[in-house]
Motif scaffolding. Sequence first.
Motif, PDB file in Angstrom:
ATOM      1  N   ARG B  34      15.128  17.446  67.145  1.00 24.72           N
ATOM      2  CA  ARG B  34      16.096  16.819  68.079  1.00 24.72           C
ATOM      3  C   ARG B  34      15.228  16.157  69.283  1.00 24.72           C
ATOM      4  N   LEU B  35      13.995  16.809  69.457  1.00 30.18           N
ATOM      5  CA  LEU B  35      13.217  16.349  70.525  1.00 30.18           C
ATOM      6  C   LEU B  35      12.609  15.059  70.033  1.00 30.18           C
ATOM      7  N   HIS B  36      12.170  14.817  68.784  1.00 23.59           N
ATOM      8  CA  HIS B  36      11.667  13.633  67.976  1.00 23.59           C
ATOM      9  C   HIS B  36      12.679  12.573  68.474  1.00 23.59           C
ATOM     10  N   ALA B  37      13.909  12.828  67.992  1.00 21.89           N
ATOM     11  CA  ALA B  37      15.132  11.843  68.314  1.00 21.89           C
ATOM     12  C   ALA B  37      15.123  11.417  69.701  1.00 21.89           C
ATOM     13  N   LEU B  38      15.164  12.401  70.559  1.00 18.53           N
ATOM     14  CA  LEU B  38      15.479  11.885  72.091  1.00 18.53           C
ATOM     15  C   LEU B  38      14.024  11.272  72.583  1.00 18.53           C
ATOM     16  N   THR B  39      12.951  11.734  72.577  1.00 23.25           N
ATOM     17  CA  THR B  39      11.814  11.134  73.077  1.00 23.25           C
ATOM     18  C   THR B  39      11.621   9.631  72.589  1.00 23.25           C
ATOM     19  N   LYS B  40      11.678   9.656  71.348  1.00 20.87           N
ATOM     20  CA  LYS B  40      11.106   8.079  70.619  1.00 20.87           C
ATOM     21  C   LYS B  40      12.140   7.274  70.591  1.00 20.87           C
ATOM     22  N   ALA B  41      13.275   7.645  70.219  1.00 18.98           N
ATOM     23  CA  ALA B  41      14.367   6.568  70.335  1.00 18.98           C
ATOM     24  C   ALA B  41      14.750   5.925  71.703  1.00 18.98           C
ATOM     25  N   ASP B  42      14.670   7.076  72.579  1.00 21.17           N
ATOM     26  CA  ASP B  42      15.271   6.736  73.961  1.00 21.17           C
ATOM     27  C   ASP B  42      14.154   5.921  74.515  1.00 21.17           C
ATOM     28  N   ASN B  43      12.898   5.994  74.376  1.00 21.74           N
ATOM     29  CA  ASN B  43      11.874   5.382  74.797  1.00 21.74           C
ATOM     30  C   ASN B  43      11.920   3.815  74.334  1.00 21.74           C
ATOM     31  N   VAL B  44      11.885   3.716  73.366  1.00 17.35           N
ATOM     32  CA  VAL B  44      12.278   2.354  72.622  1.00 17.35           C
ATOM     33  C   VAL B  44      13.608   1.864  73.162  1.00 17.35           C
ATOM     34  N   HIS B  82       7.189  17.959  75.341  1.00 19.36           N
ATOM     35  CA  HIS B  82       6.185  18.817  74.962  1.00 19.36           C
ATOM     36  C   HIS B  82       6.349  20.025  75.473  1.00 19.36           C
ATOM     37  N   MET B  83       6.866  20.059  76.895  1.00 21.73           N
ATOM     38  CA  MET B  83       7.118  21.561  77.637  1.00 21.73           C
ATOM     39  C   MET B  83       8.183  22.300  76.798  1.00 21.73           C
ATOM     40  N   VAL B  84       9.348  21.446  76.490  1.00 28.86           N
ATOM     41  CA  VAL B  84      10.543  22.127  75.668  1.00 28.86           C
ATOM     42  C   VAL B  84       9.755  22.831  74.216  1.00 28.86           C
ATOM     43  N   ALA B  85       9.105  21.793  73.778  1.00 33.79           N
ATOM     44  CA  ALA B  85       8.766  22.443  72.459  1.00 33.79           C
ATOM     45  C   ALA B  85       7.791  23.651  72.389  1.00 33.79           C
ATOM     46  N   GLN B  86       6.995  23.529  73.527  1.00 35.96           N
ATOM     47  CA  GLN B  86       5.892  24.741  73.603  1.00 35.96           C
ATOM     48  C   GLN B  86       6.856  26.294  73.932  1.00 35.96           C
TER      49      GLN B  86
END
Lengths: 159, 98
Positions: B34-44, B82-86
Motif C-alpha cells: 500500500r505504501l508503494h501505491a501511496l508514495t509513487k502514484a500520489d507523487n506523480v 520509509h518510517m511506516v515501513a520500518q
Amino acid sequence: MAAAAMLWWILAGSGALLEPLALLAILLAGVTSLLLPAGRPLPLRLRALPGLLGFFLRSSFLGGLDVARRALDPRLPIDPGFVTYRADLAHGPPLTLFMAVISLLPGTLSVRLEGRLLTLHVLDRHADTRAALSTLERRIRAAFRDPRHRRNDTNGETP
Amino acid sequence: MIANTLTVILILAGLVFFAAGTAGMLRFPDVYSRLHALTKADNVGLGLVVLGLMFQASGPSDILKLLLIWLLVLAAGTTAAHMVAQRTWTHGEFESDR
C-alpha cells in the motif's frame, strides 16, 4: 541571506520584499545561518546533478505509472517480497538520498538500513531490481565527492 | 486558451494518478504494498497537478512556490513511507489482512 530573500520572495511576492518586517526576517535568517554551527558543506559535484535530476524525474514518473497500472489492473499483478542490497555509499547525505529515492523508483520501497545493508520491499520479485538500484547508486556516487577517501582511517560511525 | 487546455489536461491526468493510488491502497494486500501505491502514484499525481497549475501562475514567484510545494511533499512522502515501513518491520503489521 540570498536564499532567505528568495524564499520570502517566493512565499510573499515581490511587493512584500521591501517591507521592514521582511528585511528584518531576512536579515535575522541570514545571521542565524551564519552563527549556527553549520555541518560540512554538501560535497556536491554540480556537473553530475542534471543527470541525477533527469534520471530521478524519469524513473519516479515511471514508478508512478507502474504502480498505478498495477493498482488499476483487475488481475492485480503484484508479487511482493523482500530484497536485500548492500549499498556502497558513504553514510550521511548520499545514503539518505539513496534510500529516499529508492521509495520513488518503480516497484521498490526502502524498509530498513543496518550498517550498509538495505532491506527493500519490492512489488514484483521478478523485476530486475538490482540493476535499477546499482544504476541509481552509481549516479548518486557521481554526484557526491566521497568523504570516505579522507575519513577512512577514523571511520567508527557504523551503527 | 492553450494554457487553460494544458492545465485541464494535466490536472485530469494527475487526478487519474491520485485515483490509482487510492485504488492501490484499498486493493493491495499488505502495508508495504500500500505504501508503494501511496508514495509513487500520489507523487506523480501531485507533480502533474502542480505542472498544470504552473500554466496559471501570474509570475515566476508563483511557479517557484508550486515547485517548492511539490519538492516538500515529495520529501515528506518518501520519508513518511520509509518510517511506516520500518515501524511495520520492527513491530509487525498494524492490522490483520483480510
